[in-house]
Design an enzyme around this catalytic site. Structure first.
Site, PDB file in Angstrom:
ATOM      1  N   GLU A 151       0.800  -1.229   0.000  1.00  0.00           N
ATOM      2  CA  GLU A 151       0.000   0.000   0.000  1.00  0.00           C
ATOM      3  C   GLU A 151       0.834   1.281   0.000  1.00  0.00           C
ATOM      4  O   GLU A 151       0.729   2.125   0.893  1.00  0.00           O
ATOM      5  CB  GLU A 151      -0.953  -0.048   1.192  1.00  0.00           C
ATOM      6  CG  GLU A 151      -1.824  -1.298   1.138  1.00  0.00           C
ATOM      7  CD  GLU A 151      -2.677  -1.536   2.384  1.00  0.00           C
ATOM      8  OE1 GLU A 151      -2.651  -0.697   3.300  1.00  0.00           O
ATOM      9  OE2 GLU A 151      -3.348  -2.579   2.425  1.00  0.00           O
ATOM     10  N   GLU A 266      -5.690 -10.574  -2.073  1.00  0.00           N
ATOM     11  CA  GLU A 266      -6.519 -10.471  -0.855  1.00  0.00           C
ATOM     12  C   GLU A 266      -8.015 -10.414  -1.197  1.00  0.00           C
ATOM     13  O   GLU A 266      -8.781  -9.687  -0.592  1.00  0.00           O
ATOM     14  CB  GLU A 266      -6.125  -9.233  -0.038  1.00  0.00           C
ATOM     15  CG  GLU A 266      -4.661  -9.164   0.312  1.00  0.00           C
ATOM     16  CD  GLU A 266      -4.302  -7.969   1.167  1.00  0.00           C
ATOM     17  OE1 GLU A 266      -5.216  -7.330   1.715  1.00  0.00           O
ATOM     18  OE2 GLU A 266      -3.103  -7.646   1.302  1.00  0.00           O
TER      19      GLU A 266
HETATM   20  O1  G3I Z   1      -5.783 -10.321  18.358  1.00  0.00           O
HETATM   21  C1  G3I Z   1      -6.137  -9.075  18.993  1.00  0.00           C
HETATM   22  C2  G3I Z   1      -7.088  -9.329  20.157  1.00  0.00           C
HETATM   23  O2  G3I Z   1      -6.424 -10.088  21.144  1.00  0.00           O
HETATM   24  C3  G3I Z   1      -7.550  -7.986  20.708  1.00  0.00           C
HETATM   25  O3  G3I Z   1      -8.477  -8.206  21.742  1.00  0.00           O
HETATM   26  C4  G3I Z   1      -8.171  -7.159  19.590  1.00  0.00           C
HETATM   27  C5  G3I Z   1      -8.655  -5.809  20.059  1.00  0.00           C
HETATM   28  O4  G3I Z   1      -7.566  -4.933  20.154  1.00  0.00           O
HETATM   29  O5  G3I Z   1      -7.176  -6.946  18.545  1.00  0.00           O
HETATM   30  C6  G3I Z   1      -6.797  -8.193  17.979  1.00  0.00           C
HETATM   31  O6  G3I Z   1      -5.843  -7.950  16.950  1.00  0.00           O
HETATM   32  C7  G3I Z   1      -6.415  -7.326  15.809  1.00  0.00           C
HETATM   33  C8  G3I Z   1      -6.193  -8.263  14.602  1.00  0.00           C
HETATM   34  O7  G3I Z   1      -6.621  -7.631  13.393  1.00  0.00           O
HETATM   35  C9  G3I Z   1      -6.981  -9.557  14.764  1.00  0.00           C
HETATM   36  O8  G3I Z   1      -8.350  -9.268  14.710  1.00  0.00           O
HETATM   37  C10 G3I Z   1      -5.664  -6.023  15.573  1.00  0.00           C
HETATM   38  O9  G3I Z   1      -5.978  -5.132  16.625  1.00  0.00           O
HETATM   39  C11 G3I Z   1      -6.100  -5.427  14.238  1.00  0.00           C
HETATM   40  O10 G3I Z   1      -5.309  -4.279  13.965  1.00  0.00           O
HETATM   41  C12 G3I Z   1      -5.867  -6.449  13.132  1.00  0.00           C
HETATM   42  O11 G3I Z   1      -6.391  -5.899  11.938  1.00  0.00           O
HETATM   43  C13 G3I Z   1      -5.844  -6.497  10.755  1.00  0.00           C
HETATM   44  C14 G3I Z   1      -5.493  -5.344   9.804  1.00  0.00           C
HETATM   45  O12 G3I Z   1      -5.037  -5.876   8.550  1.00  0.00           O
HETATM   46  C15 G3I Z   1      -4.379  -4.491  10.397  1.00  0.00           C
HETATM   47  O13 G3I Z   1      -3.221  -5.275  10.529  1.00  0.00           O
HETATM   48  C16 G3I Z   1      -6.911  -7.384  10.119  1.00  0.00           C
HETATM   49  O14 G3I Z   1      -7.106  -8.544  10.919  1.00  0.00           O
HETATM   50  C17 G3I Z   1      -6.451  -7.816   8.728  1.00  0.00           C
HETATM   51  O15 G3I Z   1      -7.496  -8.519   8.052  1.00  0.00           O
HETATM   52  C18 G3I Z   1      -6.076  -6.597   7.890  1.00  0.00           C
HETATM   53  O16 G3I Z   1      -5.587  -7.074   6.663  1.00  0.00           O
HETATM   54  C19 G3I Z   1      -5.185  -6.024   5.755  1.00  0.00           C
HETATM   55  C20 G3I Z   1      -3.899  -6.470   5.080  1.00  0.00           C
HETATM   56  O17 G3I Z   1      -2.895  -6.741   6.048  1.00  0.00           O
HETATM   57  C21 G3I Z   1      -3.460  -5.415   4.077  1.00  0.00           C
HETATM   58  N1  G3I Z   1      -4.524  -5.150   3.096  1.00  0.00           N
HETATM   59  C22 G3I Z   1      -5.803  -4.746   3.721  1.00  0.00           C
HETATM   60  C23 G3I Z   1      -6.270  -5.833   4.681  1.00  0.00           C
HETATM   61  C24 G3I Z   1      -7.634  -5.501   5.273  1.00  0.00           C
HETATM   62  O18 G3I Z   1      -7.545  -4.351   6.048  1.00  0.00           O
END
Ligand code: G3I
Length: 354
Positions: A151, A266
């Site tokens: 990105e 994705e």
């Molecule tokens: O696992 C913790 C949990 O223990 C906690 O209670 C909760 C609340 O804070 O957070 C959980 O972690 C989260 C994780 O997703 C699992 O759900 C993170 O905060 C959250 O930031 C993370 O978001 C991910 C996001 O990227 C940011 O990294 C999404 O799962 C993931 O699907 C998303 O994927 C992105 C790709 O990497 C890049 N392209 C876009 C795509 C969608 O946004």
């Protein structure tokens, strides 16, 4: 006896940078098609639900760790790497003769605080280099392709030269993108190196300008001899927003002209604003995936295709774009009971185009 799963994997994936991993082949045999199919997986989901691992083994030739290879997960401190979570996904891949797609080495997001506190170019370059080298060396046996830079274009790109602000860019300038690819290529000259972006698939709003800036950056890198091998179209399709079929087809044709492979990295469909009834929604989703993959393959085959999850039970869209009617989201190829949906048939059809 015909070729084993490992033989087919080694043959089919080696060419696309998804060389078969070691380990014993799983019992299930995915429906082989020329274009490899991958699924993204989040470790807690994989550990909690055997259906997810079974579905990956049944349908996929590769896995992408959703979060486990991001800096926030692997880099708790400047002198520390924590590969515990990513090792588990890599071992799952090795055990099931799957490839792992490395996501992602350089991103503006999910950086640990110590990175955002770096103040000098020298410290940033040292951290970036050590991260890329250490991470790629650890998984070189199973990860044959990497989202090197994720990105790089801002959502509100106005000019072709616009680049997304990040801490890396602030300290190292725009050249950090080229630097990252050169370091990655030095570590593993045979790895497939990908530049990955979203929201370049649509016809309206800011999307055309973002697509143009993405193309400009890629052309700039290729013209400088930077070792970029593939364009990653994330494909987080916005249900109801028209796919820019002609413009996307032209973008992809231009990228192929530069010698680049095209990966869908994705794929899912954000269905928050689509009609409620499952059959109606699934048909709209399948049609949009058809438009998207049709535009990409107008000039040649897909290199690989990965969906951002496999089953509607496990999708980021549920919490990022939940529906106001309370109905579950239906963004992925398998429903919440891991049953195929029309979207999967569309994917399979385009996986058969060579
Ligand atoms: O696992 C913790 C949990 O223990 C906690 O209670 C909760 C609340 O804070 O957070 C959980 O972690 C989260 C994780 O997703 C699992 O759900 C993170 O905060 C959250 O930031 C993370 O978001 C991910 C996001 O990227 C940011 O990294 C999404 O799962 C993931 O699907 C998303 O994927 C992105 C790709 O990497 C890049 N392209 C876009 C795509 C969608 O946004």
């Amino acid at each position: 006896m015909g070729p084993t799963r490992r033989d087919v994997l080694a043959m089919g994936l080696a060419t696309c940078g998804w060389a078969a991993a070691g380990g014993t082949a799983a019992s299930a045999q995915p429906a082989h098609r020329p274009v490899p199919f991958g699924g993204a997986v989040y470790l807690p989901d994989l550990e909690a639900d055997p259906r997810l691992g079974d579905a990956i083994v049944a349908h996929c030739q590769a896995v992408t760790p959703v979060n486990e290879l991001k800096w926030i997960s692997t880099r708790p401190a400047p002198d520390l790497f924590d590969f515990a979570a990513s090792d588990k996904i890599a071992d799952f891949a090795r055990t099931n003769a799957l490839a792992m797609h490395g996501h992602t080495l350089v991103w503006y997001a999910e950086l640990p605080e110590w990175v955002t506190r770096l103040t000098s170019a020298a410290d940033a370059e040292r951290a970036l280099t050590e991260h890329i080298v250490t991470t790629m060396q650890r998984y070189g046996d199973v990860a044959r392709s990497w989202d090197v830079v994720n990105e790089p274009i801002p959502d509100a790109a106005r000019r072709p030269t616009d680049r997304r602000d990040s801490h890396w860019r602030a300290l190292l300038g725009d050249d950090h993108i080229a630097q990252a690819f050169r370091i990655a290529h030095d570590v593993d000259p045979d790895a497939l190196l990908v530049i990955n972006e979203y929201d370049v698939e649509f016809a309206t709003g800011y999307f055309p300008a973002k697509r143009q800036a993405f193309a400009h950056l890629i052309r700039e890198l290729v013209d400088k001899g930077v070792p970029v091998h593939a364009v990653g179209l994330q494909g987080h399709l916005r249900g109801g927003v028209p796919i820019a079929k002609d413009e996307l087809a032209q973008f992809v044709a231009d990228m192929r002209e530069l010698g680049l492979k095209i990966m869908v990295t994705e794929l899912d469909v954000i269905d928050r604003d689509l009609p409620g009834p499952a059959d109606v929604r699934d048909a709209i989703i399948a049609a949009q995936v058809e438009d998207f993959l049709g535009a990409i393959t107008a000039s040649g085959p897909l290199h690989s295709i990965t969906t951002w999850g496999l089953s509607d039970t496990y999708t980021w869209i549920r919490w990022a774009y939940g529906r106001s009617d309370g109905l579950g989201n239906r963004p992925l190829p398998l429903d919440e009971n891991f049953q195929r949906k029309p979207m999967f048939d569309v994917i399979d059809r385009f996986r058969s185009i060579v």
